[in-house]
Design an enzyme around this catalytic site. Structure first.
Site, PDB file in Angstrom:
ATOM      1  N   SER A 125      41.872  39.718  53.582  1.00 39.78           N
ATOM      2  CA  SER A 125      40.809  38.293  53.769  1.00 39.78           C
ATOM      3  C   SER A 125      41.655  37.370  54.483  1.00 39.78           C
ATOM      4  CB  SER A 125      40.423  37.870  52.339  1.00 39.78           C
ATOM      5  OG  SER A 125      40.012  36.485  52.512  1.00 39.78           O
ATOM      6  N   TYR A 149      43.596  34.865  44.820  1.00 42.55           N
ATOM      7  CA  TYR A 149      43.026  36.061  45.327  1.00 42.55           C
ATOM      8  C   TYR A 149      43.740  36.258  46.871  1.00 42.55           C
ATOM      9  CZ  TYR A 149      39.248  37.894  48.388  1.00 42.55           C
ATOM     10  OH  TYR A 149      38.488  38.672  49.263  1.00 42.55           O
ATOM     11  N   LYS A 153      45.934  39.514  47.836  1.00 43.34           N
ATOM     12  CA  LYS A 153      45.673  40.318  49.427  1.00 43.34           C
ATOM     13  C   LYS A 153      47.085  40.162  50.269  1.00 43.34           C
ATOM     14  CE  LYS A 153      41.123  41.204  49.171  1.00 43.34           C
ATOM     15  NZ  LYS A 153      40.655  42.370  48.864  1.00 43.34           N
TER      16      LYS A 153
HETATM   17  N1  LIG Z   1      32.337  39.651  51.320  1.00 45.84           N
HETATM   18  C1  LIG Z   1      33.236  38.942  51.848  1.00 45.84           C
HETATM   19  O1  LIG Z   1      32.979  37.877  52.319  1.00 45.84           O
HETATM   20  C2  LIG Z   1      34.655  39.660  52.060  1.00 45.84           C
HETATM   21  C3  LIG Z   1      35.678  38.739  52.985  1.00 45.84           C
HETATM   22  C4  LIG Z   1      36.872  39.209  53.052  1.00 45.84           C
HETATM   23  C5  LIG Z   1      37.402  40.319  52.459  1.00 45.84           C
HETATM   24  N2  LIG Z   1      36.354  40.939  51.537  1.00 45.84           N
HETATM   25  C6  LIG Z   1      36.986  42.098  50.824  1.00 45.84           C
HETATM   26  O2  LIG Z   1      36.206  43.120  51.290  1.00 45.84           O
HETATM   27  C7  LIG Z   1      35.943  44.113  50.045  1.00 45.84           C
HETATM   28  C8  LIG Z   1      34.659  44.218  49.650  1.00 45.84           C
HETATM   29  O3  LIG Z   1      33.875  42.922  49.410  1.00 45.84           O
HETATM   30  P1  LIG Z   1      32.459  42.953  48.844  1.00 45.84           P
HETATM   31  O4  LIG Z   1      31.825  41.683  49.349  1.00 45.84           O
HETATM   32  O5  LIG Z   1      31.839  44.067  49.105  1.00 45.84           O
HETATM   33  O6  LIG Z   1      32.987  42.804  47.346  1.00 45.84           O
HETATM   34  P2  LIG Z   1      32.055  43.087  46.194  1.00 45.84           P
HETATM   35  O7  LIG Z   1      32.715  42.280  44.967  1.00 45.84           O
HETATM   36  O8  LIG Z   1      30.708  43.283  46.330  1.00 45.84           O
HETATM   37  O9  LIG Z   1      32.688  44.647  45.556  1.00 45.84           O
HETATM   38  C9  LIG Z   1      33.858  44.902  45.042  1.00 45.84           C
HETATM   39  C10 LIG Z   1      33.587  46.179  44.212  1.00 45.84           C
HETATM   40  O10 LIG Z   1      34.956  46.369  43.806  1.00 45.84           O
HETATM   41  C11 LIG Z   1      34.808  46.926  42.301  1.00 45.84           C
HETATM   42  N3  LIG Z   1      35.838  46.686  41.455  1.00 45.84           N
HETATM   43  C12 LIG Z   1      36.452  45.479  41.016  1.00 45.84           C
HETATM   44  N4  LIG Z   1      37.445  45.946  40.099  1.00 45.84           N
HETATM   45  C13 LIG Z   1      37.376  47.229  40.036  1.00 45.84           C
HETATM   46  C14 LIG Z   1      38.277  48.206  39.273  1.00 45.84           C
HETATM   47  N5  LIG Z   1      39.213  47.764  38.589  1.00 45.84           N
HETATM   48  N6  LIG Z   1      38.121  49.225  39.589  1.00 45.84           N
HETATM   49  C15 LIG Z   1      37.141  49.953  40.519  1.00 45.84           C
HETATM   50  N7  LIG Z   1      36.390  49.214  41.062  1.00 45.84           N
HETATM   51  C16 LIG Z   1      36.681  47.827  40.986  1.00 45.84           C
HETATM   52  C17 LIG Z   1      33.487  45.903  41.897  1.00 45.84           C
HETATM   53  O11 LIG Z   1      32.842  46.664  40.813  1.00 45.84           O
HETATM   54  C18 LIG Z   1      32.671  45.874  43.222  1.00 45.84           C
HETATM   55  O12 LIG Z   1      31.529  46.807  43.141  1.00 45.84           O
HETATM   56  C19 LIG Z   1      36.793  43.414  48.744  1.00 45.84           C
HETATM   57  O13 LIG Z   1      38.203  43.955  48.933  1.00 45.84           O
HETATM   58  C20 LIG Z   1      36.833  41.971  49.347  1.00 45.84           C
HETATM   59  O14 LIG Z   1      38.083  41.309  48.783  1.00 45.84           O
HETATM   60  C21 LIG Z   1      35.085  40.664  51.559  1.00 45.84           C
END
Ligand SMILES: NC(=O)c1ccc[n+]([C@@H]2O[C@H](COP(=O)([O-])OP(=O)(O)OC[C@H]3O[C@@H](n4cnc5c(N)ncnc54)[C@H](O)[C@@H]3O)[C@@H](O)[C@H]2O)c1
Length: 328
Positions: A125, A149, A153
């Site tokens: 991120s 966070y 990362k």
């Molecule tokens: N959405 C954004 O704006 C954004 C931006 C930068 C980076 N990211 C990264 O992209 C990835 C996906 O983002 P997203 O928006 O789909 O997030 P999200 O929160 O919708 O999905 C993350 C998933 O990880 C699962 N999770 C959490 N803890 C867990 C554990 N202990 N064991 C197994 N699964 C677990 C959750 O249940 C969830 O379904 C993440 O790593 C996030 O940090 C997202």
């Protein structure tokens, strides 16, 4: 090719799983098996034409990573994470899931031996960066996260680079922009309003805008985020050297530009569903985030987003999530 998605029930995980099931290929390779992991079970489609398994487990449980790699997936999309707001509210949980589970996963891969060396696509991120900033941030900018966070990362980026350098895995960390418009309900992140001010009015609901119009964010659509992940899984990583994490392309968008585009696409009555009420502490927090990035390394490697304007970001949301309709 056997693909494992960690965090497959999340917003991006579900979209990625759907895309792979539709495409049936990844780059030049036919998909032979897809394993979907999350804390909750995910529902795969019936007719993908290859085996799909859903595993519900906590990635931070001691044996989980070894079990998940037992069938030697060649490509692992590591999306499982505790989001920024939750990681700030629960320090222990943030480090357990966002750092310890990742280290356990990488160690399970190392311990597997036998020449097992999967491609890991790690979704990092832009929260790895923290103010004070230059006007635009490039890949050379020092990592000084200002939230847990972002620190988590950043730690994983270092692990990914070192485990890759030591030959245990073939990792790439893609620093995704803020994904906008996020479908579904607001997820409690401080940045959630960037999506809410578009999504809620189009659904006929009110939304609150807590910052002034000049506040900017680096954004990409969910559709582009999936393209970036698929590309990261398919390319030769040799040109990256040992700097395995890189900024992803996006658009620098101000909330004023978002509001103008919403008005021109959906009309003044829809845009009027946004209520402006500046909250100084949210404004201060959001002004601490980098508003724009240089992505030369990613561009040279062929990473691209679909949208070229803030209007595209809104149109893609209407196409992909609302099937072309919205509440006038
Ligand atoms: N959405 C954004 O704006 C954004 C931006 C930068 C980076 N990211 C990264 O992209 C990835 C996906 O983002 P997203 O928006 O789909 O997030 P999200 O929160 O919708 O999905 C993350 C998933 O990880 C699962 N999770 C959490 N803890 C867990 C554990 N202990 N064991 C197994 N699964 C677990 C959750 O249940 C969830 O379904 C993440 O790593 C996030 O940090 C997202």
């Amino acid at each position: 090719v056997h693909i494992l998605i960690l965090g497959a029930a999340g917003m991006l995980g579900r979209k990625l799983a759907g895309r792979l099931q539709r495409d049936r290929t990844l780059g030049q390779d036919e998909i032979s098996r897809l394993t979907l992991q999350d804390v909750v079970a995910t529902a795969p489609c019936d007719d993908a034409g290859f085996a799909i398994e859903s595993i519900a487990c906590d990635l931070s449980a001691p044996d989980a990573p070894a079990t998940l790699i037992a069938k030697r997936p060649q490509i692992i999309f590591h999306l499982a994470a505790v989001p920024s707001g939750d990681a700030e509210a629960d320090f222990e949980k943030g480090y357990r899931v966002n750092v310890d589970a990742t280290r356990q996963l990488f160690d399970a891969i190392r311990a597997a031996g036998d020449g097992y060396k999967p491609r890991i696509v790690f979704t990092s991120s832009i929260a790895v960066y923290g103010a004070p900033f230059h006007e635009t941030i490039d890949d050379e900018f020092i990592l000084t996260p200002l939230i847990s966070y972002g620190a988590q990362k950043g730690i994983c980026e270092l692990l990914l680079a070192d485990y890759s350098r030591r030959g245990f895995l073939d990792g790439i960390g893609i620093r995704l922009p803020m994904i906008c418009v996020r479908p579904g309900r607001p997820n409690g992140a401080a940045s959630a309003f960037f999506s809410s001010i578009i999504r809620e009015p189009l659904n006929g609901e009110e939304a609150l805008l807590p910052v002034p119009d000049d506040v900017r964010q680096w954004q990409a659509t969910p559709r582009s985020a999936i393209d970036l992940m698929v590309h990261a899984a398919s390319i030769d990583l040799q040109p990256l050297g040992w700097r395995r994490s890189l900024n992803m392309p996006g658009l620098s968008v101000s909330v004023g530009e978002q509001m103008e585009a919403l008005k021109s696409i959906a009309g003044a009555s829809v845009a009027a569903r946004v209520r402006r009420a500046v909250n100084p502490s949210v404004t201060q927090l959001v002004r601490g985030w980098a508003p724009a990035f240089r992505t030369d390394r990613a561009n040279a490697l062929g990473f691209k987003t679909t949208e070229t304007s803030v209007a595209d970001i809104i149109r893609i949301h209407i196409e992909d999530e609302l099937r072309g309709n919205f509440v006038r």
